[in-house]
Design an enzyme around this catalytic site. Structure first.
Site, PDB file in Angstrom:
ATOM      1  N   TYR A 236      -5.812 -17.144  11.110  1.00 39.20           N
ATOM      2  CA  TYR A 236      -5.496 -18.383  10.581  1.00 39.20           C
ATOM      3  C   TYR A 236      -4.501 -18.157   9.316  1.00 39.20           C
ATOM      4  O   TYR A 236      -3.197 -18.439   9.547  1.00 39.20           O
ATOM      5  CB  TYR A 236      -6.571 -19.629  10.439  1.00 39.20           C
ATOM      6  CG  TYR A 236      -6.037 -20.593   9.605  1.00 39.20           C
ATOM      7  CD1 TYR A 236      -4.798 -21.421  10.098  1.00 39.20           C
ATOM      8  CD2 TYR A 236      -6.096 -20.982   8.432  1.00 39.20           C
ATOM      9  CE1 TYR A 236      -4.427 -22.526   9.473  1.00 39.20           C
ATOM     10  CE2 TYR A 236      -5.872 -22.076   7.645  1.00 39.20           C
ATOM     11  CZ  TYR A 236      -4.919 -22.840   7.994  1.00 39.20           C
ATOM     12  OH  TYR A 236      -4.114 -24.017   7.389  1.00 39.20           O
TER      13      TYR A 236
ATOM     14  N   ASP B 181       7.196 -30.544  21.888  1.00 36.87           N
ATOM     15  CA  ASP B 181       6.759 -29.159  21.568  1.00 36.87           C
ATOM     16  C   ASP B 181       7.562 -28.607  20.504  1.00 36.87           C
ATOM     17  O   ASP B 181       8.799 -28.412  20.737  1.00 36.87           O
ATOM     18  CB  ASP B 181       6.693 -28.340  22.794  1.00 36.87           C
ATOM     19  CG  ASP B 181       6.026 -26.931  22.194  1.00 36.87           C
ATOM     20  OD1 ASP B 181       5.877 -26.650  21.154  1.00 36.87           O
ATOM     21  OD2 ASP B 181       5.184 -26.178  23.263  1.00 36.87           O
TER      22      ASP B 181
HETATM   23  N1  UFG Z   1     -19.366 -27.154   4.661  1.00 32.72           N
HETATM   24  C1  UFG Z   1     -20.642 -27.011   4.958  1.00 32.72           C
HETATM   25  N2  UFG Z   1     -20.929 -27.709   6.095  1.00 32.72           N
HETATM   26  C2  UFG Z   1     -20.153 -28.408   6.814  1.00 32.72           C
HETATM   27  C3  UFG Z   1     -18.727 -28.071   6.703  1.00 32.72           C
HETATM   28  C4  UFG Z   1     -18.291 -27.428   5.420  1.00 32.72           C
HETATM   29  O1  UFG Z   1     -21.720 -26.822   4.020  1.00 32.72           O
HETATM   30  O2  UFG Z   1     -20.464 -28.894   7.779  1.00 32.72           O
HETATM   31  C5  UFG Z   1     -18.972 -26.434   3.377  1.00 32.72           C
HETATM   32  C6  UFG Z   1     -18.060 -25.149   3.803  1.00 32.72           C
HETATM   33  O3  UFG Z   1     -19.060 -23.839   3.660  1.00 32.72           O
HETATM   34  C7  UFG Z   1     -17.380 -25.111   2.210  1.00 32.72           C
HETATM   35  C8  UFG Z   1     -17.182 -26.350   2.001  1.00 32.72           C
HETATM   36  O4  UFG Z   1     -18.045 -27.320   2.718  1.00 32.72           O
HETATM   37  O5  UFG Z   1     -18.213 -24.432   1.440  1.00 32.72           O
HETATM   38  C9  UFG Z   1     -15.820 -26.897   2.220  1.00 32.72           C
HETATM   39  O6  UFG Z   1     -15.560 -26.669   3.819  1.00 32.72           O
HETATM   40  P1  UFG Z   1     -14.435 -27.324   4.635  1.00 32.72           P
HETATM   41  O7  UFG Z   1     -14.758 -26.829   6.108  1.00 32.72           O
HETATM   42  O8  UFG Z   1     -14.487 -28.903   4.394  1.00 32.72           O
HETATM   43  O9  UFG Z   1     -13.142 -26.633   4.133  1.00 32.72           O
HETATM   44  P2  UFG Z   1     -12.637 -25.025   3.777  1.00 32.72           P
HETATM   45  O10 UFG Z   1     -12.788 -24.836   2.343  1.00 32.72           O
HETATM   46  O11 UFG Z   1     -13.472 -24.271   4.527  1.00 32.72           O
HETATM   47  O12 UFG Z   1     -11.124 -25.135   4.553  1.00 32.72           O
HETATM   48  C10 UFG Z   1     -10.370 -25.566   3.858  1.00 32.72           C
HETATM   49  C11 UFG Z   1      -9.206 -25.874   4.915  1.00 32.72           C
HETATM   50  C12 UFG Z   1      -8.589 -24.982   5.741  1.00 32.72           C
HETATM   51  C13 UFG Z   1      -8.328 -23.631   5.001  1.00 32.72           C
HETATM   52  C14 UFG Z   1      -9.319 -23.492   3.979  1.00 32.72           C
HETATM   53  C15 UFG Z   1      -8.692 -22.199   3.157  1.00 32.72           C
HETATM   54  O13 UFG Z   1      -9.704 -26.958   5.500  1.00 32.72           O
HETATM   55  O14 UFG Z   1      -7.698 -25.105   6.613  1.00 32.72           O
HETATM   56  O15 UFG Z   1      -9.742 -24.347   3.110  1.00 32.72           O
HETATM   57  O16 UFG Z   1      -9.693 -21.187   2.868  1.00 32.72           O
HETATM   58  F1  UFG Z   1      -8.299 -22.449   5.875  1.00 32.72           F
END
Ligand code: UFG
Length: 329
Positions: free
Chosen positions: A144, A54
């Site tokens: 986060y 850890d």
């Molecule tokens: N999305 C979908 N369907 C899904 C998953 C994602 O439509 O099943 C869309 C989300 O709405 C978003 C895009 O795909 O518009 C990307 O989503 P992700 O979950 O792949 O990534 P995020 O942009 O939400 O998250 C990333 C990092 C996080 C961080 C964030 C910063 O993975 O750790 O950017 O805002 F916090």
């Protein structure tokens, strides 16, 4: 820089950490990994020595820092799910902040004052403008992002008080995999767009849910800045070299500077896989800004960093190769 260094990678068994270990080994450095295996996998390591433990365990850290003389530490061990951080903030502040404070304090006690910290675009919250540069206000909208922002603040204070040098790297959307598909994205549970879309193509999931088609973007879906995992790793190595060369404590935004919509990602997946992605259109996911694109010009200038895989098709191609041969978890 050719001289061999000794590096501690905390969270080196995770997605980004394991690609970082690969990058360090390729550059000829010695690597020790500290990982509690709560989210990472021991078989994601392509080399180095693994200590299972850890990163908030002061006694263990004292032992490790007494036994090894490190030239730098890379810290990747954090929880990353935005939604979970809203429902269980204690978990995020405990792991991402409290344990990191113990780590920083213990490093300082052992006169080890060189750290690369894994930060996130989530420190900016809802963007005021795009692309987002380092001057953009940092107003996180979830625990986060707040947890990462708090560590960034601690790093500034540690610099002023203890001459502790760090670089915080704010990732936009880490994506892709090792070009030889030895390692790749392996989250449990998986929440990220590209692996979920690939899994839907392979029939491992019923459909990819598209979270909203009514955003103010050209095709109505959210725009993100996808950066190849190997380019991200290279930026960390350059940040370490920057600190070894006397660079000051800094924070850099890391992305391609090119945004792609969810629909454009799905089009790229269909092209690479040669099959349609089964989709289900659903409501927006809470907390998703319409557009998150990085201005990485400061990192490019200061670190002499240049992404090698800026095109979405290569990122998706590498992710696809990995998704077809990866272990089940
Ligand atoms: N999305 C979908 N369907 C899904 C998953 C994602 O439509 O099943 C869309 C989300 O709405 C978003 C895009 O795909 O518009 C990307 O989503 P992700 O979950 O792949 O990534 P995020 O942009 O939400 O998250 C990333 C990092 C996080 C961080 C964030 C910063 O993975 O750790 O950017 O805002 F916090």
């Amino acid at each position: 820089m050719n001289s061999k260094k000794n590096i501690l990678v905390i969270g080196g068994c995770g997605y980004i950490g394991s690609h970082m270990v690969k990058c360090l080994l390729t550059a000829g450095h010695e690597v020790v990994v500290l990982d509690d295996l709560s989210a990472g996998f021991a078989d994601s390591l392509l080399g180095g020595k693994l200590i299972v433990g850890d990163c908030g365990d002061r006694e263990l850290l004292n032992q490790i820092f007494s036994q090894h003389k490190f030239d730098g530490v890379l810290h990747f061990a954090s929880y990353i799910q935005v939604g979970e951080s809203v429902t269980n903030p204690a978990k995020y502040y405990q792991n991402n902040v409290a344990k990191t404070l113990t780590l920083l304090e213990t490093m300082k006690d052992h006169n080890l004052k060189t750290l690369i910290f894994s930060s996130t675009a989530a420190v900016f919250g809802e963007p005021d403008y795009s692309p987002i540069d380092e001057q953009h206000p940092r107003v996180p909208i979830n625990p986060y992002g707040m947890s990462k922002n708090m560590v960034e603040a601690m790093l500034q204070d540690f610099d002023h008080a203890y001459d502790f040098r760090s670089v915080a790297l704010r990732y936009f959307n880490a994506a892709g995999a090792d070009a030889e598909a030895r390692i790749g994205e392996r989250h449990q549970p998986e929440t990220h767009l590209i692996p979920l879309a690939l899994q839907a193509v392979l029939g491992k999931r019923p459909a990819l849910k598209v979270f909203g088609r009514d955003y103010e973007t050209p095709d109505g879906t959210c725009i993100r800045d996808y950066i190849h995992i190997d380019d991200l790793s290279t930026a960390h190595l350059l940040a370490l070299e920057y600190l070894w060369n006397g660079g000051e404590t800094a924070a850099f935004n890391l992305g391609n500077g090119a945004g792609f919509s969810v629909q454009e990602v799905l089009d790229a997946v269909e092209k690479v896989a040669g099959k349609p992605v089964p989709i289900e259109n659903t409501e927006r996911r809470a907390g998703d800004p319409a557009r998150l694109v990085a201005d990485s010009s400061l990192a490019k200038k200061t670190l002499a960093w240049q992404p090698q895989y800026p095109d979405l098709s290569t990122i998706v191609q590498h992710a696809w190769q990995w998704e077809q041969k990866r272990p089940t978890c």
